[in-house]
Motif scaffolding. Structure first.
Motif, PDB file in Angstrom:
ATOM      1  N   THR A 334      24.544   6.816  42.266  1.00 40.28           N
ATOM      2  CA  THR A 334      23.145   7.092  42.591  1.00 40.28           C
ATOM      3  C   THR A 334      22.409   7.647  41.376  1.00 40.28           C
ATOM      4  OG1 THR A 334      23.502   9.391  43.271  1.00 40.28           O
ATOM      5  CG2 THR A 334      23.844   7.686  44.939  1.00 40.28           C
ATOM      6  N   ARG A 335      21.088   7.619  41.444  1.00 41.56           N
ATOM      7  CA  ARG A 335      20.268   8.026  40.300  1.00 41.56           C
ATOM      8  C   ARG A 335      20.513   9.482  39.916  1.00 41.56           C
ATOM      9  NH1 ARG A 335      13.623   8.246  40.238  1.00 41.56           N
ATOM     10  NH2 ARG A 335      13.433   9.224  38.175  1.00 41.56           N
ATOM     11  N   ASP A 336      20.537  10.382  40.894  1.00 39.93           N
ATOM     12  CA  ASP A 336      20.676  11.808  40.598  1.00 39.93           C
ATOM     13  C   ASP A 336      22.057  12.140  40.057  1.00 39.93           C
ATOM     14  OD1 ASP A 336      18.065  12.773  41.440  1.00 39.93           O
ATOM     15  OD2 ASP A 336      18.678  12.205  43.456  1.00 39.93           O
ATOM     16  N   ILE A 337      23.106  11.562  40.662  1.00 32.72           N
ATOM     17  CA  ILE A 337      24.463  11.833  40.190  1.00 32.72           C
ATOM     18  C   ILE A 337      24.685  11.193  38.821  1.00 32.72           C
ATOM     19  CG2 ILE A 337      26.919  11.484  40.679  1.00 32.72           C
ATOM     20  CD1 ILE A 337      26.241  11.649  43.634  1.00 32.72           C
ATOM     21  N   ARG A 338      24.075  10.014  38.618  1.00 35.02           N
ATOM     22  CA  ARG A 338      24.191   9.354  37.322  1.00 35.02           C
ATOM     23  C   ARG A 338      23.536  10.194  36.217  1.00 35.02           C
ATOM     24  NH1 ARG A 338      22.784   4.739  38.945  1.00 35.02           N
ATOM     25  NH2 ARG A 338      20.559   4.835  38.513  1.00 35.02           N
ATOM     26  N   LYS A 339      22.378  10.770  36.541  1.00 32.25           N
ATOM     27  CA  LYS A 339      21.694  11.616  35.559  1.00 32.25           C
ATOM     28  C   LYS A 339      22.540  12.843  35.227  1.00 32.25           C
ATOM     29  CE  LYS A 339      18.705  14.661  36.662  1.00 32.25           C
ATOM     30  NZ  LYS A 339      17.531  15.370  37.196  1.00 32.25           N
ATOM     31  N   THR A 340      23.102  13.472  36.260  1.00 34.46           N
ATOM     32  CA  THR A 340      23.960  14.634  36.038  1.00 34.46           C
ATOM     33  C   THR A 340      25.150  14.271  35.167  1.00 34.46           C
ATOM     34  OG1 THR A 340      23.325  15.660  38.139  1.00 34.46           O
ATOM     35  CG2 THR A 340      25.432  16.348  37.186  1.00 34.46           C
ATOM     36  N   THR A 341      25.773  13.126  35.449  1.00 34.72           N
ATOM     37  CA  THR A 341      26.933  12.692  34.681  1.00 34.72           C
ATOM     38  C   THR A 341      26.580  12.442  33.223  1.00 34.72           C
ATOM     39  OG1 THR A 341      27.983  11.714  36.634  1.00 34.72           O
ATOM     40  CG2 THR A 341      28.725  10.929  34.476  1.00 34.72           C
ATOM     41  N   PHE A 342      25.503  11.724  32.951  1.00 45.62           N
ATOM     42  CA  PHE A 342      25.122  11.406  31.570  1.00 45.62           C
ATOM     43  C   PHE A 342      24.774  12.658  30.773  1.00 45.62           C
ATOM     44  CE2 PHE A 342      23.786   6.853  32.830  1.00 45.62           C
ATOM     45  CZ  PHE A 342      25.045   6.377  32.509  1.00 45.62           C
ATOM     46  N   LEU A 343      24.094  13.609  31.396  1.00 42.59           N
ATOM     47  CA  LEU A 343      23.761  14.848  30.702  1.00 42.59           C
ATOM     48  C   LEU A 343      25.026  15.640  30.383  1.00 42.59           C
ATOM     49  CD1 LEU A 343      20.546  15.994  32.632  1.00 42.59           C
ATOM     50  CD2 LEU A 343      20.684  15.078  30.306  1.00 42.59           C
ATOM     51  N   CYS A 344      25.975  15.660  31.320  1.00 43.17           N
ATOM     52  CA  CYS A 344      27.254  16.338  31.067  1.00 43.17           C
ATOM     53  C   CYS A 344      28.002  15.679  29.911  1.00 43.17           C
ATOM     54  CB  CYS A 344      28.119  16.329  32.325  1.00 43.17           C
ATOM     55  SG  CYS A 344      27.573  17.463  33.616  1.00 43.17           S
ATOM     56  N   LEU A 345      27.953  14.350  29.854  1.00 44.07           N
ATOM     57  CA  LEU A 345      28.637  13.639  28.774  1.00 44.07           C
ATOM     58  C   LEU A 345      28.060  14.033  27.409  1.00 44.07           C
ATOM     59  CD1 LEU A 345      28.973  10.016  30.235  1.00 44.07           C
ATOM     60  CD2 LEU A 345      30.552  11.923  30.430  1.00 44.07           C
ATOM     61  N   LEU A 346      26.738  14.107  27.318  1.00 40.52           N
ATOM     62  CA  LEU A 346      26.097  14.493  26.057  1.00 40.52           C
ATOM     63  C   LEU A 346      26.513  15.897  25.637  1.00 40.52           C
ATOM     64  CD1 LEU A 346      22.476  13.101  26.617  1.00 40.52           C
ATOM     65  CD2 LEU A 346      24.203  12.221  25.041  1.00 40.52           C
ATOM     66  N   LEU A 347      26.546  16.809  26.606  1.00 42.47           N
ATOM     67  CA  LEU A 347      26.935  18.186  26.306  1.00 42.47           C
ATOM     68  C   LEU A 347      28.369  18.258  25.796  1.00 42.47           C
ATOM     69  CD1 LEU A 347      25.363  20.128  29.303  1.00 42.47           C
ATOM     70  CD2 LEU A 347      24.899  20.550  26.890  1.00 42.47           C
ATOM     71  N   TRP A 348      29.267  17.582  26.464  1.00 43.18           N
ATOM     72  CA  TRP A 348      30.679  17.640  26.088  1.00 43.18           C
ATOM     73  C   TRP A 348      30.912  17.029  24.704  1.00 43.18           C
ATOM     74  CZ3 TRP A 348      35.359  18.602  29.231  1.00 43.18           C
ATOM     75  CH2 TRP A 348      35.072  19.325  30.392  1.00 43.18           C
ATOM     76  N   ILE A 349      30.211  15.958  24.382  1.00 49.48           N
ATOM     77  CA  ILE A 349      30.371  15.332  23.063  1.00 49.48           C
ATOM     78  C   ILE A 349      29.938  16.287  21.964  1.00 49.48           C
ATOM     79  CG2 ILE A 349      29.471  13.524  21.552  1.00 49.48           C
ATOM     80  CD1 ILE A 349      29.371  11.691  24.020  1.00 49.48           C
ATOM     81  N   ALA A 350      28.740  16.856  22.098  1.00 54.96           N
ATOM     82  CA  ALA A 350      28.196  17.741  21.065  1.00 54.96           C
ATOM     83  C   ALA A 350      29.041  18.997  20.890  1.00 54.96           C
ATOM     84  CB  ALA A 350      26.756  18.113  21.404  1.00 54.96           C
ATOM     85  N   ILE A 351      29.445  19.616  22.003  1.00 53.59           N
ATOM     86  CA  ILE A 351      30.224  20.853  21.934  1.00 53.59           C
ATOM     87  C   ILE A 351      31.593  20.602  21.314  1.00 53.59           C
ATOM     88  CG2 ILE A 351      31.365  22.633  23.335  1.00 53.59           C
ATOM     89  CD1 ILE A 351      28.951  22.447  25.257  1.00 53.59           C
ATOM     90  N   ASN A 352      32.202  19.467  21.648  1.00 51.35           N
ATOM     91  CA  ASN A 352      33.523  19.164  21.096  1.00 51.35           C
ATOM     92  C   ASN A 352      33.471  18.888  19.601  1.00 51.35           C
ATOM     93  OD1 ASN A 352      36.121  18.441  23.061  1.00 51.35           O
ATOM     94  ND2 ASN A 352      34.194  18.724  24.141  1.00 51.35           N
ATOM     95  N   ILE A 353      32.419  18.241  19.130  1.00 57.32           N
ATOM     96  CA  ILE A 353      32.291  18.015  17.689  1.00 57.32           C
ATOM     97  C   ILE A 353      32.272  19.355  16.963  1.00 57.32           C
ATOM     98  CG2 ILE A 353      30.672  17.291  15.881  1.00 57.32           C
ATOM     99  CD1 ILE A 353      29.957  14.893  17.582  1.00 57.32           C
TER     100      ILE A 353
END
Length: 533
Positions: A334-353
């Motif tokens: 769904t749109r809302d869960i997809r948005k939550t997932t994509f934002l989490c992915l961006l956060l995890w990538i940046a923090i891990n770098i």
């Protein structure tokens, strides 16, 4: 299936069952701390120069055969070039001394006879054993990245396997496999085999971390859950990380070090008989009797009476039949869960770098590499304590954004520090590590709170997999420091600050009941649309 926390509220918050399980799960994280960064020492590059394979040359000529070059503003002997040995032999045979010859007129050649390595700090590393220097220098960051490639596979596979076969089985199988693979790695006879085995170390290591995290998040009481995810697991991980440089200091041969680390992991295998399966997961599979048996055993240990009926069979079976339809696609459906997932992915990538980049950079800092690694680990200790205090009393979203800005800001300031101020530069880098460590801790519990029980392990696995893009990239970002020492800090700082903006679009989870189903997560997002920035 109703609400698990409400159905098991009679167990209390801090009985013996929860406290014992809390410390058992925390203990396992010591091994993850020991294993996460041993490449810092195993893959360290000792001081080296071209080997001068001629016993007839005087010591004066042997030293003069290595040209000097400027690296980061400092004059030092070249690590990859030497003056033509044939020309040096002729000059020596003719009776010239190095002081009587213009050495810069002599042709340069590569280290065709190999390299000589200093054993002052490291007795043996994969770099000195397989000559991973100069044209082969890229193999060191590649070896580091294979661990995180394994993280990528393990994050994806372990989530689905533990959702299908159970948290406990996958957890202990991964723990045993990790010990065996590290032992096998210590017998590697080539760089390629080392990398292949390191890939599987990463696969099993991240599986241990994630399944233990989810298991604790689902079995522990609400009050201990926050302590476990923000402080308990992190502090024990940090304790293992702090032990690593002292073990590497005592055991300076890379093969022996790996065998010691493998042996220490085996001691956790007997915990199989002490750590139960997640009752939440059993309920999601419709296995009510098994789940109730664990809860009743917990009630017995906590010395409280359990009700005659703990879970309602019909509601559990309905939830289990719905759960069987869920897959990885549901975290993007769904749109809302997809948005939550994509934002989490961006956060995890940046923090891990940022986090892994700074952790892998300790041997490149001025001073003792063992002490620098220890300081990097010690910096995490107060960060985890501060995380616990903030997570217990503050909303997740502003806390995460604030420390992302703090961590990234300190890294960007490093380029303004004069070359001579080594201590100040080290303090700023550790301050950046402090901010990123808090961000790393907060994003873990924040993400776990966003997803429902039926998708929590899948969601955590997907985010952890995306984060591996960051951790795989981190060794190469640090490698850019060979061209410009400030470039890695500029890249990591900019990404970290940019991710703080993305974080502000996630829903708040502070003091909210953990969602159990996909429908509850959707309501979770919809109820907060009006307050999302």
């Amino acid at each position: 299936m109703g609400n698990y926390d409400e159905d098991t509220a009679f167990l209390g918050q801090k009985g013996p069952f929860f406290i014992i399980l809390f410390f058992l799960l925390n203990g396992v994280y010591i091994s993850t701390g020991l294993h996460s960064f041993y490449i810092v020492f195993v893959g360290a590059s000792p001081s080296h120069h071209c080997r001068i394979a001629d016993g007839n040359l005087s010591e004066e000529w042997m030293k003069a055969s290595i040209p000097n070059e400027i690296v980061n503003g400092k004059l030092q002997p070249s690590q990859c070039w030497r003056y033509s040995l044939e020309t040096v032999r002729k000059l020596s045979a003719q009776g010239y001394s190095p002081l009587e010859v213009n050495l810069t007129d002599i042709t340069l050649e590569t280290c065709v006879d190999g390299w000589s390595y200093s054993t002052e700090i490291y007795h043996s590393t994969i770099v000195s054993e397989w000559d991973l220097v100069c044209d082969s220098e890229w193999r060191v960051p590649f070896a580091s990245s294979t661990l995180y490639m394994g993280y990528l596979l393990g994050s994806l596979v372990s989530g689905q396997l533990s959702d299908r076969f159970g948290r406990r089985k996958v957890f202990f199988m991964s723990l045993a496999a990790e010990a065996l693979v590290i032992l096998a790695q210590s017998f590697s006879n080539s760089w390629l085999l080392f990398c292949v085995l390191y890939f599987f170390v990463g696969t099993f290591q991240i599986s241990v971390y994630i399944t233990a995290f989810v298991l604790g998040n689902e079995v522990l009481s609400e009050s201990l859950r926050v302590s476990f995810t923000s402080l308990g697991a992190s502090l024990h991980y940090c304790f293992g990380y702090m032990l690593l440089p002292w073990m590497a200091f005592a055991v300076r041969d890379w093969r022996s070090l790996l065998r010691v680390l493998s042996g220490l992991t085996v001691v956790f295998i007997p915990l199989w008989w002490l750590i139960p399966e997640s009752p939440r997961w059993l309920l999601s599979q419709g296995r009510v009797l098994e789940s109730e048996a664990i809860v009743r055993e917990a009630a017995k240990k906590n010395k409280v009476s359990a009700p005659e009926v703990i879970f309602i069979q019909s509601e559990v079976q309905q939830a289990a039949s719905q759960n069987s339809k869920y897959s990885l696609l549901d975290v993007l459906w769904t749109r809302d869960i997809r948005k939550t997932t994509f934002l989490c992915l961006l956060l995890w990538i940046a923090i891990n770098i940022g986090y892994f980049g700074l952790s892998l950079n300790t041997t490149n800092l001025s001073g003792d590499p063992f002490l620098n690694c220890f300081l990097s680990a010690v910096t995490e200790m107060p960060a985890y304590i501060v995380s616990l205090l903030l997570l217990k009393s503050c909303p997740r979203r502003p806390v995460l954004s604030a420390f992302l800005i703090i961590g990234g800001g300190f890294l960007l300031l490093l380029q303004l520090i004069p070359e001579s101020q080594h201590t100040l530069a080290l303090v700023l880098e550790m301050a950046g590590k402090f901010g990123l460590t808090i961000s790393f801790t907060v994003v873990y519990i924040y993400t776990a709170e966003l997803y429902p029980t039926v998708l929590r392990n899948l969601g955590m696995g997907l985010c952890s997999s995306a984060a591996r893009i960051g951790s795989i990239t981190a060794p190469y970002i640090i490698f850019l420091g060979t061209f410009n020492k400030y470039l890695p800090y500029i890249l990591m700082g900019s990404l970290t600050i940019a991710s703080s903006i993305a974080n502000m679009f996630l829903p708040e989870t502070f003091r909210k009941v953990l969602p159990e189903t996909l429908e509850q997560m959707q309501k979770y997002d919809l109820s907060q649309k009006g307050i999302i920035l």
